[in-house]
Write an enzyme that holds these catalytic residues in place. Structure first.
Site, PDB file in Angstrom:
ATOM      1  N   GLY A  75      -6.622  22.092  62.904  1.00 27.14           N
ATOM      2  CA  GLY A  75      -6.647  23.539  62.849  1.00 27.14           C
ATOM      3  C   GLY A  75      -5.283  24.103  63.169  1.00 27.14           C
ATOM      4  O   GLY A  75      -4.267  23.397  63.076  1.00 27.14           O
ATOM      5  N   VAL A  80      -7.031  16.788  65.732  1.00 29.46           N
ATOM      6  CA  VAL A  80      -7.931  16.211  66.733  1.00 29.46           C
ATOM      7  C   VAL A  80      -8.249  14.781  66.310  1.00 29.46           C
ATOM      8  O   VAL A  80      -8.582  14.531  65.146  1.00 29.46           O
ATOM      9  CB  VAL A  80      -9.238  17.018  66.848  1.00 29.46           C
ATOM     10  N   ASP A 191     -16.498  33.511  69.003  1.00 32.54           N
ATOM     11  CA  ASP A 191     -16.492  32.829  67.707  1.00 32.54           C
ATOM     12  C   ASP A 191     -17.651  31.841  67.592  1.00 32.54           C
ATOM     13  O   ASP A 191     -17.470  30.683  67.204  1.00 32.54           O
ATOM     14  CB  ASP A 191     -15.153  32.113  67.509  1.00 32.54           C
TER      15      ASP A 191
END
Length: 413
Positions: A75, A80, A191
């Site tokens: 992102g 990750v 979110d």
């Protein structure tokens, strides 16, 4: 004697001042724009204080030198990786990209906020690694990755039978209740959506990706802030005016409930040409007493129809236009734990730009600061964040947003 007492008194004041200064620095990213060096120092202090330090070498070994085959997602903050520590624990390692400015802010925000958060339905931050320019967060590895990968793919939906979907709804509700009312300080996630809900190997949901989350002042029920979130999940009063409260998360939760029941994505809904989105369609069928038509067809063999109808009604209550009409998460958890004898009727859902939106003339907002436009990921999913630009002065007139040509990003002209 007097001189010794005076020296002791001044030493005590000095110690108190240092302690106060430390905690002010710890909370500074949530209350003001602290400089990056101070933030990085704080991250090292937290890691040392909590004894959650991981060596860089240990994480290099765990991820096979951050091999692409170990990559779960990427992102705005960076990639990750899946890893396995020397003690056998499986982990997800979030590595801050040196090229990411906005991601750095979210990364540090997440590190500090999750340092004191622990709940079955919130992803567990195991520790930190800070070495020169390298900054990494280490999380528990969540085997089934994100909810949206199952819910919106026809070849995987059948794995989510009714009992699993019901349990996911209950788990997310309990996680939000913890963040809102039971954690060390009220936390607004901002979110909540399928890609930020991870599922472990027992299908237990865990709320993840706290890069945009905010600590909330104890003496306030609502604040004005810059707008950041994902189209289709943001509450109208937040998207339109920057008014943030717990009820913004309640709205997002309601959207997720209706998505879980229908397997339809609100932001790309096309099931009914006469309904602009999932919420409008669900409400229309509810009013026609055809609630069960909302249900994903693959649930027919496993669903408890009475529970389905109840959860549709709870979902619609959570997405009402007026935030005061939405239930708090503590009430939602109670409603999910037992079948209520009486449940109020939901009003039309709140949808920015729809004919159901109630505008109040003369409304202003004091949204200030920079916009939170970024992209982030939750251990295997790429999440697109959207944001509106902020006002240049102390107040701004209510402006109806339009979407960009891709239909995803709210834009203020």
């Amino acid at each position: 004697m007097f001189s010794q007492d005076a020296c002791f008194f001044h030493r005590q004041l000095d110690e108190m001042s240092k302690s106060k200064h430390f905690f002010q620095n710890l909370l500074k990213p949530f209350t003001s724009s602290a400089n990056k060096d101070q933030q990085e120092d704080d991250l090292e202090k937290i890691a040392a204080k909590e004894q959650k330090n991981f060596s860089f070498e240990a994480l290099v070994a765990a991820t096979k030198n951050f091999n692409q085959s170990q990559k779960l997602g990427e992102g705005g903050f960076g990639p990750v990786f899946q890893g396995k520590l020397s003690d056998g624990r499986e982990v997800a390692v979030k590595r801050l990209s040196q090229r990411s400015a906005q991601g750095k802010k979210e990364f540090l925000n997440e590190a500090k906020l999750l340092s004191r958060v622990q709940h079955k339905n919130v992803v567990n931050l195991l520790g930190y690694c800070v070495r020169d320019a390298e900054k990494l967060l280490v999380y528990e590895y969540v085997a089934n990755q994100s909810l949206d990968k199952f819910l919106f793919k026809s070849n995987k939906r059948e794995l989510l039978d009714w009992q699993r979907r019901h349990d996911i709804i209950v788990g997310v509700a309990k996680g939000l209740l913890y963040l809102h009312d039971q954690a060390h300080c009220t936390i607004i996630h901002r979110d909540i959506k399928g890609s930020n809900i991870l599922l472990d190997d027992n299908w237990v949901p865990k709320i993840a990706d706290f890069g945009m989350a905010r600590l909330f002042p104890e003496d306030q029920t609502q604040i004005h802030t810059r707008v950041a979130g994902t189209n289709g999940y943001m509450a109208p009063e937040y998207l339109m005016n920057g008014n943030l409260s717990k009820k913004a998360d309640v709205f997002s939760f309601g959207v997720v409930v209706l998505e879980l029941i229908s397997a339809q994505k609100n932001s790309s809904f096309d099931r009914d040409p006469d309904s602009g989105n999932l919420l409008e369609w669900a409400y229309k069928l509810y009013k026609k007493q055809r609630t069960l038509e909302i249900m994903d067809p693959v649930l027919v063999s496993s669903a408890d129809m009475e529970e389905v109808a109840l959860l549709v009604q709870i979902g619609l209550l959570c997405v009402q236009s007026d935030p005061q009409s939405r239930p708090d998460m503590d009430r939602v958890v109670v409603l999910l734990s037992r079948k209520p004898r009486h449940l109020e009727e939901p009003t039309r859902p709140g949808l920015p730009g729809s004919r159901y939106r109630r505008y109040r003339p003369g409304t202003t907002s004091s949204v200030t600061g920079n916009s939170d436009v970024s992209s982030s990921g939750s251990f295997g999913s790429t999440n697109t964040r959207t944001a509106t630009s902020t006002a240049t002065g102390t107040t701004s007139s209510l402006v109806k947003p339009r979407l960009d040509r891709h239909g995803k990003r709210p834009v203020i002209d």
